[in-house]
Design an enzyme around this catalytic site. Structure first.
Site, PDB file in Angstrom:
ATOM      1  CE  LYS A   1      -3.696  -2.464   2.371  1.00 25.17           C
ATOM      2  NZ  LYS A   1      -4.376  -2.752   3.646  1.00 25.17           N
TER       3      LYS A   1
ATOM      4  CD  GLN B   1      -3.245  -4.428   6.714  1.00 24.35           C
ATOM      5  OE1 GLN B   1      -3.159  -3.504   5.920  1.00 24.35           O
ATOM      6  NE2 GLN B   1      -3.894  -5.544   6.439  1.00 24.35           N
TER       7      GLN B   1
ATOM      8  CG  ASP C   1      -9.502  -0.065   4.928  1.00 22.79           C
ATOM      9  OD1 ASP C   1      -9.339  -0.159   3.695  1.00 22.79           O
ATOM     10  OD2 ASP C   1      -8.744  -0.582   5.757  1.00 22.79           O
TER      11      ASP C   1
END
Length: 323
Positions: free
Chosen positions: A134, A178, A201
């Site tokens: 990422k 994460q 997200d």
């Protein structure tokens, strides 16, 4: 030795009669085709798909980009003419990156550099790899990107304090925590602590609510990737029966919402199957599009998909490599 492999692979076509039939079919298609023939593209190597059946899981392309198998429309074709083709997610990802680079350059001319903060807790190798990918993608687009790694023993208060500091940092327009987190840390509390305006997200409760209502601030990334693959490959979900195997809050469940929403990017009839579905076959054999989003290899077998269906697999599983 173990390697990461997609869920399912086909096999070379060894039957001489079948190979001859395929060659004859290719020849007819190149000369204009028979009225009843389908014009579809093969993968780079012959698959079981060449027996006019879909392999048990189309796999995931390099870098985690989903890929699928299906009938090829007249556009975006690749490879030789045959009876099947693979849709490569990495090609579509490259297109999207090019589009984003143009947008980032436009922001730079206005003095704005997009910033992404990445937070990882612990030393899980898979999480470390995903976060590095990422960060690399963000840098490649011209973003400011920083990774903060906290030790495994981090307390929830320490994690929430870090998130609060990133919420107030004007350099960062997006924050990504994460998952999974180590035991003892609540992913719900961590994701809920992220400023909803920086929640890339789409895991903040406010953003989930807007998404379900059909008025999203941001879209969940993997479901959005599946939608883009379908649309950019010429397989719009509108009017199709889509069967999704897997109900996780990160992929299966939000994808079912995304593809069933009103509009040309949705309008699909969606069936959501999962681990408690007693028999997947009767559902998947009715589908125009099958999306496999489970962490178990071999879930979808060749006899569970009808001829001509599109299959996209977003599951990556660790399997033993006999080589």
């Amino acid at each position: 030795m173990a390697r990461h492999r997609p869920c399912g692979h086909g096999h070379p076509v060894r039957d001489p009669a079948l190979r001859q039939e395929l060659r004859a079919r290719v020849h007819r298609l190149r000369r204009g085709g028979d009225p009843g023939e389908r014009h579809v593209r093969p993968p780079a190597r012959p698959h079981e798909l060449l027996r006019r059946r879909v392999p048990a899981g189309a796999g995931v392309g390099r870098g985690g980009a989903p890929r699928g198998v299906g009938r090829a429309p007249p556009t975006r074709s690749r490879g030789e003419v045959g009876v099947g083709r693979i849709l490569f997610g990495e090609e579509i990802a490259a297109e999207i990156r090019a589009e984003l680079q143009a947008r980032v350059a436009g922001l730079a001319r206005r003095g704005v550099v997009p910033g992404l903060a990445l937070v990882r807790v612990g030393d899980d190798p898979a999480s470390a790899s995903y976060v590095r990918q990422k960060e690399k993608a963000a840098h490649g687009l011209g973003f400011l990107s920083e990774i903060t790694v906290l030790p495994e023993r981090t307390t929830e208060d320490e994690l929430l304090a870090l998130i609060a500091s990133l919420n107030g940092d004007p350099r960062f327009h997006g924050i990504l925590v994460q998952l999974p987190l180590p035991p003892g840390l609540s992913p719900e509390r961590a994701c809920g602590a992220v400023d909803s305006r920086k929640d890339v997200d789409c895991l903040h409760p406010a953003n989930i609510g807007r998404f379900v209502r059909g008025d999203p601030y941001l879209l969940p990334c993997t479901p959005h990737a599946v939608q883009e693959i379908l649309l950019r490959s010429g397989y719009p979900p509108a009017g199709k029966h889509v069967v999704i195997v897997g109900r996780s809050p990160l992929v299966g469940r939000p994808l079912s919402i995304l593809l069933s929403q009103k509009g040309p990017r949705g309008d699909a009839t969606v069936t959501l199957c999962h681990s408690a579905t007693p028999d997947l076959g009767p559902f998947t054999r009715q589908a125009d599009i099958v999306v496999v989003a489970v962490g178990r290899p071999g879930t979808l077998q060749t006899d569970m998909v009808r001829e001509g269906a599109v299959v996209i697999d977003v599951g990556v599983n660790r399997v033993d490599d006999p080589a």
